[in-house]
Design a protein around this motif. Structure first.
Motif, PDB file in Angstrom:
ATOM      1  N   THR A  49     -83.039 -28.587  39.123  1.00  0.00           N
ATOM      2  CA  THR A  49     -83.971 -29.192  40.067  1.00  0.00           C
ATOM      3  C   THR A  49     -84.546 -30.457  39.451  1.00  0.00           C
ATOM      4  OG1 THR A  49     -84.562 -27.019  40.951  1.00  0.00           O
ATOM      5  CG2 THR A  49     -86.046 -28.839  41.449  1.00  0.00           C
ATOM      6  N   VAL A  50     -84.538 -31.533  40.219  1.00  0.00           N
ATOM      7  CA  VAL A  50     -85.050 -32.821  39.750  1.00  0.00           C
ATOM      8  C   VAL A  50     -86.308 -33.172  40.534  1.00  0.00           C
ATOM      9  CG1 VAL A  50     -84.546 -35.280  39.490  1.00  0.00           C
ATOM     10  CG2 VAL A  50     -82.725 -33.588  39.132  1.00  0.00           C
ATOM     11  N   HIS A  51     -87.455 -33.140  39.870  1.00  0.00           N
ATOM     12  CA  HIS A  51     -88.718 -33.522  40.507  1.00  0.00           C
ATOM     13  C   HIS A  51     -88.965 -35.009  40.249  1.00  0.00           C
ATOM     14  CE1 HIS A  51     -89.935 -29.456  41.610  1.00  0.00           C
ATOM     15  NE2 HIS A  51     -89.490 -29.055  40.427  1.00  0.00           N
ATOM     16  N   PHE A  52     -89.156 -35.763  41.323  1.00  0.00           N
ATOM     17  CA  PHE A  52     -89.246 -37.214  41.167  1.00  0.00           C
ATOM     18  C   PHE A  52     -90.543 -37.828  41.693  1.00  0.00           C
ATOM     19  CE2 PHE A  52     -87.371 -36.348  45.274  1.00  0.00           C
ATOM     20  CZ  PHE A  52     -87.980 -37.253  46.126  1.00  0.00           C
ATOM     21  N   THR A  53     -91.392 -37.042  42.324  1.00  0.00           N
ATOM     22  CA  THR A  53     -92.621 -37.602  42.889  1.00  0.00           C
ATOM     23  C   THR A  53     -93.683 -37.786  41.795  1.00  0.00           C
ATOM     24  OG1 THR A  53     -93.362 -35.378  43.445  1.00  0.00           O
ATOM     25  CG2 THR A  53     -92.237 -36.627  45.172  1.00  0.00           C
ATOM     26  N   GLY A  54     -94.733 -38.524  42.118  1.00  0.00           N
ATOM     27  CA  GLY A  54     -95.812 -38.770  41.158  1.00  0.00           C
ATOM     28  C   GLY A  54     -95.333 -39.596  39.983  1.00  0.00           C
ATOM     29  N   ASN A  55     -95.599 -39.105  38.770  1.00  0.00           N
ATOM     30  CA  ASN A  55     -95.227 -39.832  37.552  1.00  0.00           C
ATOM     31  C   ASN A  55     -93.881 -39.379  36.987  1.00  0.00           C
ATOM     32  OD1 ASN A  55     -97.715 -41.252  37.549  1.00  0.00           O
ATOM     33  ND2 ASN A  55     -98.732 -39.482  36.600  1.00  0.00           N
ATOM     34  N   ASN A  56     -93.069 -38.732  37.803  1.00  0.00           N
ATOM     35  CA  ASN A  56     -91.814 -38.141  37.308  1.00  0.00           C
ATOM     36  C   ASN A  56     -90.586 -39.022  37.514  1.00  0.00           C
ATOM     37  OD1 ASN A  56     -93.014 -35.663  36.474  1.00  0.00           O
ATOM     38  ND2 ASN A  56     -93.095 -35.012  38.619  1.00  0.00           N
ATOM     39  N   HIS A  57     -90.773 -40.260  37.956  1.00  0.00           N
ATOM     40  CA  HIS A  57     -89.621 -41.096  38.321  1.00  0.00           C
ATOM     41  C   HIS A  57     -88.650 -41.273  37.159  1.00  0.00           C
ATOM     42  CE1 HIS A  57     -87.557 -44.166  40.775  1.00  0.00           C
ATOM     43  NE2 HIS A  57     -87.324 -44.745  39.603  1.00  0.00           N
ATOM     44  N   GLU A  58     -89.154 -41.692  36.002  1.00  0.00           N
ATOM     45  CA  GLU A  58     -88.269 -41.968  34.871  1.00  0.00           C
ATOM     46  C   GLU A  58     -87.620 -40.690  34.348  1.00  0.00           C
ATOM     47  OE1 GLU A  58     -87.235 -44.899  33.779  1.00  0.00           O
ATOM     48  OE2 GLU A  58     -88.376 -45.726  35.460  1.00  0.00           O
ATOM     49  N   THR A  59     -88.390 -39.598  34.325  1.00  0.00           N
ATOM     50  CA  THR A  59     -87.818 -38.315  33.884  1.00  0.00           C
ATOM     51  C   THR A  59     -86.702 -37.879  34.831  1.00  0.00           C
ATOM     52  OG1 THR A  59     -89.950 -37.653  32.963  1.00  0.00           O
ATOM     53  CG2 THR A  59     -88.345 -35.905  33.357  1.00  0.00           C
ATOM     54  N   ALA A  60     -86.943 -38.051  36.122  1.00  0.00           N
ATOM     55  CA  ALA A  60     -85.938 -37.676  37.117  1.00  0.00           C
ATOM     56  C   ALA A  60     -84.679 -38.528  36.959  1.00  0.00           C
ATOM     57  CB  ALA A  60     -86.513 -37.844  38.518  1.00  0.00           C
ATOM     58  N   LYS A  61     -84.871 -39.813  36.723  1.00  0.00           N
ATOM     59  CA  LYS A  61     -83.711 -40.703  36.543  1.00  0.00           C
ATOM     60  C   LYS A  61     -82.906 -40.279  35.317  1.00  0.00           C
ATOM     61  CE  LYS A  61     -84.128 -45.076  35.207  1.00  0.00           C
ATOM     62  NZ  LYS A  61     -84.459 -46.523  35.260  1.00  0.00           N
ATOM     63  N   ALA A  62     -83.592 -39.885  34.254  1.00  0.00           N
ATOM     64  CA  ALA A  62     -82.905 -39.448  33.044  1.00  0.00           C
ATOM     65  C   ALA A  62     -82.128 -38.153  33.294  1.00  0.00           C
ATOM     66  CB  ALA A  62     -83.913 -39.243  31.909  1.00  0.00           C
ATOM     67  N   GLN A  63     -82.720 -37.246  34.068  1.00  0.00           N
ATOM     68  CA  GLN A  63     -82.025 -35.994  34.417  1.00  0.00           C
ATOM     69  C   GLN A  63     -80.750 -36.280  35.185  1.00  0.00           C
ATOM     70  OE1 GLN A  63     -85.697 -33.749  35.991  1.00  0.00           O
ATOM     71  NE2 GLN A  63     -84.250 -32.112  35.536  1.00  0.00           N
ATOM     72  N   LEU A  64     -80.846 -37.159  36.176  1.00  0.00           N
ATOM     73  CA  LEU A  64     -79.664 -37.483  36.979  1.00  0.00           C
ATOM     74  C   LEU A  64     -78.618 -38.209  36.142  1.00  0.00           C
ATOM     75  CD1 LEU A  64     -81.369 -38.540  40.333  1.00  0.00           C
ATOM     76  CD2 LEU A  64     -79.896 -36.555  39.958  1.00  0.00           C
ATOM     77  N   ALA A  65     -79.076 -39.021  35.195  1.00  0.00           N
ATOM     78  CA  ALA A  65     -78.137 -39.722  34.307  1.00  0.00           C
ATOM     79  C   ALA A  65     -77.338 -38.720  33.482  1.00  0.00           C
ATOM     80  CB  ALA A  65     -78.895 -40.691  33.401  1.00  0.00           C
ATOM     81  N   GLU A  66     -78.006 -37.672  32.986  1.00  0.00           N
ATOM     82  CA  GLU A  66     -77.313 -36.634  32.223  1.00  0.00           C
ATOM     83  C   GLU A  66     -76.290 -35.904  33.095  1.00  0.00           C
ATOM     84  OE1 GLU A  66     -77.320 -35.752  28.960  1.00  0.00           O
ATOM     85  OE2 GLU A  66     -78.414 -37.630  28.738  1.00  0.00           O
ATOM     86  N   LEU A  67     -76.664 -35.665  34.350  1.00  0.00           N
ATOM     87  CA  LEU A  67     -75.735 -35.009  35.274  1.00  0.00           C
ATOM     88  C   LEU A  67     -74.515 -35.880  35.531  1.00  0.00           C
ATOM     89  CD1 LEU A  67     -78.204 -33.460  37.885  1.00  0.00           C
ATOM     90  CD2 LEU A  67     -76.754 -32.209  36.282  1.00  0.00           C
ATOM     91  N   LEU A  68     -74.728 -37.182  35.681  1.00  0.00           N
ATOM     92  CA  LEU A  68     -73.610 -38.099  35.895  1.00  0.00           C
ATOM     93  C   LEU A  68     -72.672 -38.099  34.693  1.00  0.00           C
ATOM     94  CD1 LEU A  68     -75.322 -41.159  37.638  1.00  0.00           C
ATOM     95  CD2 LEU A  68     -74.012 -39.314  38.697  1.00  0.00           C
ATOM     96  N   LYS A  69     -73.241 -38.055  33.496  1.00  0.00           N
ATOM     97  CA  LYS A  69     -72.414 -38.027  32.288  1.00  0.00           C
ATOM     98  C   LYS A  69     -71.582 -36.742  32.247  1.00  0.00           C
ATOM     99  CE  LYS A  69     -75.470 -38.884  28.996  1.00  0.00           C
ATOM    100  NZ  LYS A  69     -75.979 -39.181  27.616  1.00  0.00           N
ATOM    101  N   THR A  70     -72.211 -35.634  32.607  1.00  0.00           N
ATOM    102  CA  THR A  70     -71.487 -34.357  32.633  1.00  0.00           C
ATOM    103  C   THR A  70     -70.359 -34.387  33.656  1.00  0.00           C
ATOM    104  OG1 THR A  70     -73.485 -33.156  31.974  1.00  0.00           O
ATOM    105  CG2 THR A  70     -71.724 -31.871  32.993  1.00  0.00           C
TER     106      THR A  70
END
Length: 231
Positions: A49-70
């Motif tokens: 689960t990727v939470h992106f609202t509030g102050n989570n934008h950069e963390t969410a982007k990093a999570q999705l980046a890891e998924l793309l690499k996988t």
């Protein structure tokens, strides 16, 4: 006619690993990483689960980046685009923007396909979904359904009650009995036109084969693998 077109939409070609995204604001973006056959990839990141609202934008982007690499690791070519099936619900635009940013940060090309997610949440809480994914929460099952709908619509859409697919506006103008009968016949005709793999298909699509009953379908599944036509 709308149901027939949806069921007989051609599978994605060539078949490829796919990242399914079921967007949402409060609940976050549910993700599912599948191989080319629609099975969950092995590993702890196949569902997240990727939470992106509030102050989570950069963390969410990093999570999705890891998924793309996988996902890239499961492609045969380093030049291949990572294919993404994105549900068309609340938060779709935000999810698309976020995954594009993640793609650009890694220079991993992506190919995003918008998928109608109607009925995915309906199916995700059924007994059939629980049988197929006994240890997966319903919200993640919906993400799997969205990804599979892009890979091959027919086997996935026949699991869902046709009136939950959002394909028509006038269903309440007809007798429910007549409508359900017509929708069932349409589903059976679509399955008959394409055929099924008796050793691999789900119970829901097997019992749509003309002349099949649920009891016989269950017997066939218990008897797998079938080695010959006689079997």
């Amino acid at each position: 006619e709308n149901l027939r077109k949806a069921l007989l939409a051609p599978p994605a070609s060539p078949s490829t690993p796919i990242l399914g995204l079921d967007p949402g604001f409060k609940a976050g973006i549910k993700t599912a990483s599948l191989n080319a056959n629609g099975q969950l990839l092995e590993g702890s990141r196949s569902l997240c689960t990727v939470h992106f609202t509030g102050n989570n934008h950069e963390t969410a982007k990093a999570q999705l980046a890891e998924l793309l690499k996988t996902m890239r690791e499961h492609h045969k070519s380093d030049q291949a685009k990572v294919v993404i099936a994105l549900g068309n619900g609340h938060g779709t635009q935000e999810a698309r923007t976020l995954v594009q940013e993640a793609s650009e940060s890694l220079q991993i090309p992506i190919e995003v396909h918008l998928v109608n997610e109607a009925g995915a949440s309906v199916w995700s809480v059924t007994e059939a979904a629980a049988r197929e994914f006994p240890n997966v929460p319903p919200a993640s099952v919906a993400a799997i359904s969205i990804a599979r709908r892009y890979q091959n619509p027919l086997p996935e859409l026949v699991k869902i009650p046709p009136r939950s697919l959002g394909l028509g506006m006038y269903q309440h103008d007809f007798s429910e009995k007549v409508l359900d009968n017509k929708l069932h016949i349409t589903s059976v005709d679509a399955v008959a036109a394409v055929g099924v793999d008796a050793n691999a298909c789900s119970l829901e699509i097997l019992e749509k084969v003309p002349g099949m009953t649920r009891a016989l379908s269950e017997r066939i599944i218990k008897a797998r693998p079938l080695q010959s036509r006689k079997d």
